[in-house]
Design an enzyme around this catalytic site. Structure first.
Site, PDB file in Angstrom:
ATOM      1  N   CYS A 114     129.349  75.785 -16.579  1.00 28.67           N
ATOM      2  CA  CYS A 114     128.475  75.167 -15.565  1.00 28.67           C
ATOM      3  C   CYS A 114     129.233  74.122 -14.747  1.00 28.67           C
ATOM      4  O   CYS A 114     129.052  74.020 -13.548  1.00 28.67           O
ATOM      5  CB  CYS A 114     127.282  74.459 -16.211  1.00 28.67           C
ATOM      6  SG  CYS A 114     126.556  75.314 -17.592  1.00 28.67           S
ATOM      7  N   ASP A 115     130.051  73.301 -15.395  1.00 31.55           N
ATOM      8  CA  ASP A 115     130.574  72.094 -14.743  1.00 31.55           C
ATOM      9  C   ASP A 115     132.088  72.072 -14.552  1.00 31.55           C
ATOM     10  O   ASP A 115     132.611  71.146 -13.925  1.00 31.55           O
ATOM     11  CB  ASP A 115     130.170  70.853 -15.575  1.00 31.55           C
ATOM     12  CG  ASP A 115     128.658  70.748 -15.711  1.00 31.55           C
ATOM     13  OD1 ASP A 115     127.966  71.111 -14.744  1.00 31.55           O
ATOM     14  OD2 ASP A 115     128.174  70.311 -16.768  1.00 31.55           O
TER      15      ASP A 115
ATOM     16  N   CYS B 174     128.916  72.094 -21.154  1.00 34.50           N
ATOM     17  CA  CYS B 174     129.027  73.453 -20.615  1.00 34.50           C
ATOM     18  C   CYS B 174     130.133  73.559 -19.579  1.00 34.50           C
ATOM     19  O   CYS B 174     129.950  73.187 -18.410  1.00 34.50           O
ATOM     20  CB  CYS B 174     127.691  73.867 -20.003  1.00 34.50           C
ATOM     21  SG  CYS B 174     127.754  75.461 -19.196  1.00 34.50           S
TER      22      CYS B 174
END
Ligand code: NDP
Length: 309
Positions: free
Chosen positions: A137-138, A134
């Site tokens: 997200c990261d 992701c």
């Protein structure tokens, strides 16, 4: 909450929230178990530019929040918990959530699909230590670093383009030279000066040290030649698998686990409907999932009229 419900919706995302909206407006008083990570895949998507009604595009989580609020406005009851198991062997159907049993005359399944991992050597140990599925997200953890994106579909192109906001260089590794990605998304990635596209590259092994990921061993599938590539981050974008394990084979699924529709949006169990990515092996778009959620709620409403218990 433990009366027999007209309909329980399992899963959120565009399909679930739209089914909730339609079922609520149809006066079915739906109960939705949205999952601990409610909102589905779009919670991990940055810009959604192809959902009609948002001419300037919209951020995925923001759009999910709006769909949720719209369903709640008509009294769709939403519980942010995962369903552990179901019993479809007799009616009313049973849904088990954290040890508690809920009963319902009908069910709409909208559990979607989750990211697939590559399972290359040393991958398990590096999950969350440089390897992710992701970028939204990261991605921000990799400011001014070199990262890899694995895959040749729209997800890979989108992740790579997004990652150029942070990373100094993004290399897309794909196992062949034909790309499933739509031409607009491929061209956007290919024309980005920070992105290099490297076909015929398969991950054989992840290389790491005590700090985390430092690169990968690549294999060319044409001649099995090997080379190393340096990177401190890697994002796997090779597709998704449907979330149907909790159903324990009580409805018919295909060889990959996707639910099969038998009559319109009804599954092999009369009174159990399914919508969105958990069914869809072809389109997999937010708008098609939302459309199918609407269809499932309408089919469910009509089925309840004919099957009053
Ligand atoms: P796709 O199935 O389209 O692509 C998966 C890619 O991963 C393929 O290139 C495939 O290679 C590769 N792959 C699969 N397994 C492996 C493996 N074991 N090792 C190496 N490579 C592998 O999945 P996506 O998630 O990209 O897209 C799914 C759907 O979602 C599509 O319909 C897409 O259009 C849509 N989507 C739309 C977006 C948007 O419009 N904003 C964003 C993201 C997705 P190969 O080609 O060789 O099979």
């Amino acid at each position: 909450m433990n009366k027999i419900r007209n309909v329980i919706i399992i899963g959120s995302g565009p399909a679930g929230y739209t089914a909730g909206l339609y079922a609520a407006r149809g006066m079915l008083n739906p109960l939705m178990f949205s999952g601990y990570a409610s909102g589905g895949q779009l919670m991990l998507t940055n810009d959604v530019e192809n959902f009609p009604g948002y001419p300037k595009g919209i951020n995925g989580p923001e759009m999910m929040m709006e769909l949720r609020q719209q369903a709640e406005r008509f009294n769709c009851e939403i519980v942010d918990k995962n369903v552990d198991s179901v019993d479809f062997s007799s009616r009313p159907f049973k849904v088990i959530v954290a040890g508690e049993e809920f009963q319902s005359r009908s069910i709409i399944l909208c559990t979607g699909a989750e990211a697939i991992w590559l399972d290359a050597e040393n991958e398990e140990a590096q999950k969350g230590r440089g390897i992710s599925t992701c970028a939204t997200c990261d991605g921000a953890f990799f400011k001014d670093e070199e990262v890899l994106v694995i895959g040749g579909g729209d997800s890979a192109m989108e992740e790579a383009t997004f990652l150029t906001r942070f990373a100094s260089k993004v290399t897309i590794l794909h196992r062949r030279d034909i790309f499933k990605a739509s031409s607009i998304m491929y061209k956007r990635a290919a024309s980005n000066p920070k992105i290099e596209i490297k076909p015929f590259s398969q991950i054989k092994k992840w290389i790491s040290n005590e700090q985390g990921l430092i690169g990968a061993v690549l294999e060319d599938p044409r001649n099995n030649s090997i080379e190393e590539i340096k990177a401190t981050g890697a994002f796997i974008a090779i597709g998704h698998k449907p979330m149907t394990e909790f159903l324990n084979n009580q409805i018919e699924i295909d060889h990959e686990g996707y639910i099969l529709h038998k009559e319109h949006t009804m599954t092999s169990v009369s009174g159990v409907f399914a919508a969105g990515d958990v069914v869809d092996t072809r389109y997999r778009q937010a708008i098609t999932a939302a459309g199918m959620g609407c269809q499932a709620a309408i089919d469910c409403e009509r089925w309840l009229e004919d099957n009053a218990q």
